[in-house]
Design an enzyme around this catalytic site. Structure first.
Site, PDB file in Angstrom:
ATOM      1  N   SER A 113     -30.089  12.677  -7.630  1.00 31.35           N
ATOM      2  CA  SER A 113     -30.562  13.293  -6.391  1.00 31.35           C
ATOM      3  C   SER A 113     -31.054  12.271  -5.369  1.00 31.35           C
ATOM      4  CB  SER A 113     -31.681  14.299  -6.692  1.00 31.35           C
ATOM      5  OG  SER A 113     -32.806  13.645  -7.279  1.00 31.35           O
ATOM      6  N   TYR A 134     -41.225   1.276 -20.716  1.00 34.73           N
ATOM      7  CA  TYR A 134     -39.965   1.232 -19.961  1.00 34.73           C
ATOM      8  C   TYR A 134     -39.025   0.169 -20.524  1.00 34.73           C
ATOM      9  CZ  TYR A 134     -37.002   1.200 -15.741  1.00 34.73           C
ATOM     10  OH  TYR A 134     -35.953   1.275 -14.849  1.00 34.73           O
TER      11      TYR A 134
END
Length: 238
Positions: free
Chosen positions: A9, A150
């Site tokens: 998106s 991460y």
């Protein structure tokens, strides 16, 4: 010919979807909560003459993702390309990182690999075609202080993709990793001058530069490339 792109998106994912459309793919634009932004990406693709549709689903939600992808398979058949881009950051030092920060990043990044590819890989193997591109990070290759969760998720993605490439190669499928460095997105808006100074090209990269590499790996020209990690990092890590 169509592609599924997760986390499409905005940022790198949106750039990848747009580039694949330019290269002749219809596109399922994956998103978790930013429907308006996903529909904007879809509109841009449709304006270029390709078909596109939003694909709602949280890659960390195994059951929900399976349902969304099974519906997509029923309508469109197995995809010709899958780009796994969805991820998030919850930065912090290990000494102060709570369980939720660890779990959310690992479940979204590494868990998303399983949740997305598990429903798709069987039909793709039966079709004997397909490109899988996983967007990792330089943090998964060299590590980054304050990003243990991460870095772990992205390193896991690299290992999983290399193993997958060995599993699926005999059926004509490829699986590769694109590993960006500092790219101009909302996630990296606060990159410090000190970190940028470590980049030999002395600038942040652009999402379109990552998209070009991912699109190449989805193209016929990359038919003999699999199990590789391609850095798009300005020379930060080699």
């Amino acid at each position: 010919m169509y592609a599924i792109v997760t986390g499409a998106s905005r940022g790198i994912g949106a750039a990848i979807a747009a580039r694949l459309a330019r290269d002749g793919f219809d596109c399922a634009v994956g998103y978790r909560s930013s429907r308006a932004e996903a529909e904007e990406v879809v509109g841009g693709i449709v304006a270029r003459g390709r078909a596109a549709w939003p694909l709602a689903g949280d890659v960390a939600d195994r059951a929900g993702m399976r349902k969304a992808l099974e519906d997509t398979l029923a309508l469109h058949g197995p995809p010709d390309a899958v780009v796994l881009n969805a991820g998030l950051i919850r930065d912090g030092l290990l000494a102060t990182m709570d369980e939720a920060m660890w779990d959310e990043v690992i479940t979204t990044g590494l868990g998303g690999f399983y949740n997305v590819l598990r429903p798709l890989i069987g039909p793709m193997l039966m079709a004997r075609r397909g490109r899988i591109v996983v967007i990792a990070s330089v943090s998964g290759e060299m590590g980054n202080a304050g990003q243990i969760n991460y870095s772990a998720a992205k390193a896991g993605l690299i290992g999983a993709t290399k193993a997958l490439a060995r599993e699926i190669g005999r059926r004509g499928l490829t699986a590769n990793v694109v590993s960006p460095g500092w790219i101009a997105t909302a996630m990296t808006a606060a990159v410090s001058k000190e970190r940028l100074a470590a980049v030999p090209l002395a600038r942040v990269g652009q999402p379109e530069e990552v998209a070009a590499t991912a699109a190449f790996l989805c193209s016929p020209d990359a038919g003999y490339i699999t199990g590789q990690v391609i850095g798009v990092n300005g020379g930060l890590y080699t």
